[in-house]
Design an enzyme around this catalytic site. Structure first.
Site, mmCIF file in Angstrom:
data_model
loop_
_atom_site.group_PDB
_atom_site.id
_atom_site.type_symbol
_atom_site.label_atom_id
_atom_site.label_comp_id
_atom_site.label_asym_id
_atom_site.label_seq_id
_atom_site.Cartn_x
_atom_site.Cartn_y
_atom_site.Cartn_z
ATOM 1 C CB THR A 161 12.620 -38.876 -13.550
ATOM 2 O OG1 THR A 161 13.138 -39.940 -14.350
ATOM 3 C CG2 THR A 161 12.952 -39.118 -12.083
ATOM 4 C CD GLU A 162 12.016 -33.107 -16.827
ATOM 5 O OE1 GLU A 162 12.474 -32.528 -17.827
ATOM 6 O OE2 GLU A 162 11.540 -32.512 -15.848
#
Length: 258
Positions: free
Chosen positions: A60-61
């Site tokens: 995930t970012e």
């Protein structure tokens, strides 16, 4: 120590799971995957249910690498991750082309394959990391419900049933703001898909093309009439896999790993 993987639970049988299941069918072994917020999170739950989590590197970012990313209010966290990078370092990795595939949200899509997730009327949601991720990943899969505002679905005998149609079209003639450019994608020969609970589109050189339709769905009244434009329709239009709409694990692990 590791947390038991089954502690993340199972996504309930319904619209979001239908989309997550079709998305999971696009996974490849050992792929480095980015999952956006919202429906893209469901890919992680489906991958775990299908026994695929150990064959993927989900990220995930926010900086998580490996394990099973969490969703909802816990987005950005997860269990059994390999590492947690500073977000700026994660984006260095993304900007450098480190991803094999990304799954991102689908708020609005238009006839050119443009996507809007950043502006709705006077509301400015902002683009976050959407542009960085989508423009630096060769395979982009946008996923979301076909309509918004009250959509209710069910499934029976491997067929999708629209119980109540959403009040708002998400496939519109022109998006309010271009957060992802279809023209950019075609110019750079990106592989772009749009996956919903009832239809799958691909962005081809000829334009946005309907390639799959869910069993039980009427092409005219439940797809074309619910769009703000006429898409191209593939000559070999296919039915989505009936296992997506059956309340049991799909058993796709061997197919993905073949």
């Amino acid at each position: 120590c590791k947390v038991p993987a089954d502690s993340v639970g199972v996504e309930p049988f319904g619209t979001k799971k239908f989309i997550g299941r079709r998305c999971a069918m696009e996974l490849i072994p050992h792929a480095v995957v980015n999952l956006g917020a919202g429906i893209p999170e469901k890919v992680a739950l489906v991958a775990e249910e299908e026994g695929l989590s150990d064959q993927l590197i989900l990220t995930t970012e926010s900086g998580m690498i490996g394990g099973i990313p969490s969703g909802g209010g816990s987005f950005g966290a997860g269990i059994n991750g390999w590492a947690e990078l500073p977000e700026v370092s994660q984006f260095d990795f993304y900007d450098g082309g480190g991803l094999d595939v990304t799954y991102l949200g689908l708020a609005e899509c238009d006839r050119y394959g443009n996507v809007n997730v950043s502006k709705f009327g006077k509301t400015i949601a902002g683009c976050g990391g959407f542009i960085n991720i989508s423009q630096n990943t060769k395979d982009c899969i946008f996923c979301g419900a076909f309509t918004a505002g009250g959509l209710k679905t069910d499934a029976r005998d491997g067929k999708l049933i629209i119980v109540e149609e959403g009040k708002k079209k998400k496939f519109v003639a022109d998006v309010q703001q271009v957060t992802f450019s279809g023209n950019y994608a075609r110019k750079h020969q990106m592989n772009v898909m749009f996956i919903t609970e009832r239809a799958v589109f691909r962005l081809l050189p000829e334009g946005l093309t309907l390639t799959e339709i869910a069993p039980g769905i009427d092409l005219k009244t439940q797809i074309l009439d619910q769009m703000g434009f006429q898409p191209r329709i593939a000559e070999d239009l296919k039915l989505m896999d009936q296992r997506i709409f059956t309340d049991a694990p799909m058993g796709i692990r061997d197919e993905i790993l073949a």
